[in-house]
Design an enzyme around this catalytic site. Sequence first.
Site, short mmCIF file in Angstrom:
data_model
loop_
_atom_site.label_atom_id
_atom_site.label_comp_id
_atom_site.label_asym_id
_atom_site.label_seq_id
_atom_site.Cartn_x
_atom_site.Cartn_y
_atom_site.Cartn_z
N ASP A 26 -57.86 -8.37 -44.84
CA ASP A 26 -57.04 -7.65 -45.97
C ASP A 26 -56.48 -8.73 -46.62
O ASP A 26 -55.77 -9.52 -46.34
CB ASP A 26 -56.27 -6.58 -45.64
CG ASP A 26 -55.86 -5.55 -46.79
OD1 ASP A 26 -56.52 -4.55 -46.77
OD2 ASP A 26 -55.14 -5.96 -47.87
N ILE A 27 -56.70 -8.72 -48.15
CA ILE A 27 -56.10 -9.58 -48.95
C ILE A 27 -54.66 -9.55 -49.19
O ILE A 27 -54.04 -10.71 -49.21
CB ILE A 27 -56.84 -9.64 -50.37
CG1 ILE A 27 -56.92 -10.79 -51.18
CG2 ILE A 27 -56.39 -8.43 -51.20
CD1 ILE A 27 -57.81 -10.77 -52.38
N ASN A 52 -57.64 6.10 -45.26
CA ASN A 52 -57.41 6.89 -46.63
C ASN A 52 -58.46 7.70 -47.23
O ASN A 52 -59.48 6.80 -47.34
CB ASN A 52 -56.58 5.87 -47.41
CG ASN A 52 -55.27 5.28 -46.89
OD1 ASN A 52 -54.51 5.92 -46.27
ND2 ASN A 52 -55.11 4.19 -47.15
N GLY A 61 -53.38 7.52 -51.25
CA GLY A 61 -53.24 6.17 -51.61
C GLY A 61 -54.69 5.48 -51.66
O GLY A 61 -54.60 4.07 -51.86
N GLN A 62 -55.77 5.90 -51.49
CA GLN A 62 -57.12 5.14 -51.34
C GLN A 62 -57.27 4.57 -52.72
O GLN A 62 -57.16 5.33 -53.77
CB GLN A 62 -58.17 6.27 -51.01
CG GLN A 62 -59.53 5.50 -50.96
CD GLN A 62 -60.51 6.46 -50.60
OE1 GLN A 62 -60.65 7.60 -50.46
NE2 GLN A 62 -61.83 5.86 -50.40
N HIS A 80 -63.33 2.48 -45.70
CA HIS A 80 -62.71 1.51 -44.86
C HIS A 80 -61.72 1.93 -43.85
O HIS A 80 -61.00 2.71 -44.21
CB HIS A 80 -62.08 0.21 -45.70
CG HIS A 80 -61.50 0.81 -46.78
ND1 HIS A 80 -61.62 1.45 -47.85
CD2 HIS A 80 -59.89 0.63 -46.75
CE1 HIS A 80 -60.54 1.64 -48.69
NE2 HIS A 80 -59.64 1.31 -47.99
N HIS A 96 -58.64 0.69 -41.81
CA HIS A 96 -57.57 -0.52 -41.83
C HIS A 96 -57.29 -0.69 -40.22
O HIS A 96 -56.74 0.30 -39.54
CB HIS A 96 -56.15 -0.18 -42.14
CG HIS A 96 -56.43 0.09 -43.88
ND1 HIS A 96 -55.87 -0.93 -44.76
CD2 HIS A 96 -57.01 1.21 -44.56
CE1 HIS A 96 -56.39 -0.33 -45.97
NE2 HIS A 96 -56.64 0.88 -45.89
P1 5GP Z 1 -56.96 1.48 -49.61
O1 5GP Z 1 -55.56 1.93 -50.36
O2 5GP Z 1 -58.12 1.99 -50.44
O3 5GP Z 1 -56.94 2.47 -48.43
O4 5GP Z 1 -57.00 0.14 -49.21
C1 5GP Z 1 -57.53 -0.91 -49.85
C2 5GP Z 1 -57.34 -2.13 -49.35
O5 5GP Z 1 -58.13 -3.16 -49.80
C3 5GP Z 1 -55.74 -2.70 -49.66
O6 5GP Z 1 -55.23 -2.85 -48.32
C4 5GP Z 1 -56.18 -4.03 -50.29
O7 5GP Z 1 -55.04 -4.92 -49.82
C5 5GP Z 1 -57.51 -4.46 -49.80
N1 5GP Z 1 -58.21 -5.15 -51.00
C6 5GP Z 1 -58.51 -4.78 -52.08
N2 5GP Z 1 -59.28 -5.88 -52.84
C7 5GP Z 1 -59.61 -6.61 -51.96
C8 5GP Z 1 -60.15 -7.73 -51.94
O8 5GP Z 1 -60.79 -8.04 -53.07
N3 5GP Z 1 -60.42 -8.40 -50.78
C9 5GP Z 1 -59.68 -8.01 -49.67
N4 5GP Z 1 -60.03 -8.86 -48.49
N5 5GP Z 1 -59.20 -7.06 -49.51
C10 5GP Z 1 -58.88 -6.22 -50.76
#
Ligand code: 5GP
Length: 114
Positions: free
Chosen positions: A30-31, A87, A93-94, A100, A102
Amino acid sequence: MGDCIFCKIIKGEIPSKKVYDDKDIFAFEDINPQSPVHILIVPKKHIAKSLDVTEKEKELIGSIFMVANRLAVERGIAESGFRLVVNCNRDSGQEVFHIHFHLLGGRKMKWPPG
Ligand code: 5GP
Ligand code: ZN
């Protein structure tokens, strides 16, 4: 799908730190990590969210758990413990609408989640 950032990461069009790759599943760091280990595990097939999982994806979703287990062992968090979080939609908070998982670990976590 054309503008899905995770589809682009899977295709290598956006760089990522890859940690696992097979014909169906891709995993990367994760970034913006929320714990010492924070890996995103995604199916290569574009599925927007967990609500869209159907009978067809039963085996695929099971395989994601196998990959999570393997990565948890590799990262040394299998015994200490970890969370696998999906999520779905606004209240969760998706942010990225390509399903995906986590994989979070390496620190003590609170319950209930925020
Ligand atoms: P969500 O909130 O949708 O469950 O999680 C999205 C996740 O994707 C977040 O933890 C966010 O840091 C990660 N993320 C978003 N954009 C990127 C990206 O371009 N690269 C990587 N490695 N992670 C990303
Ligand atoms: Zn996608």
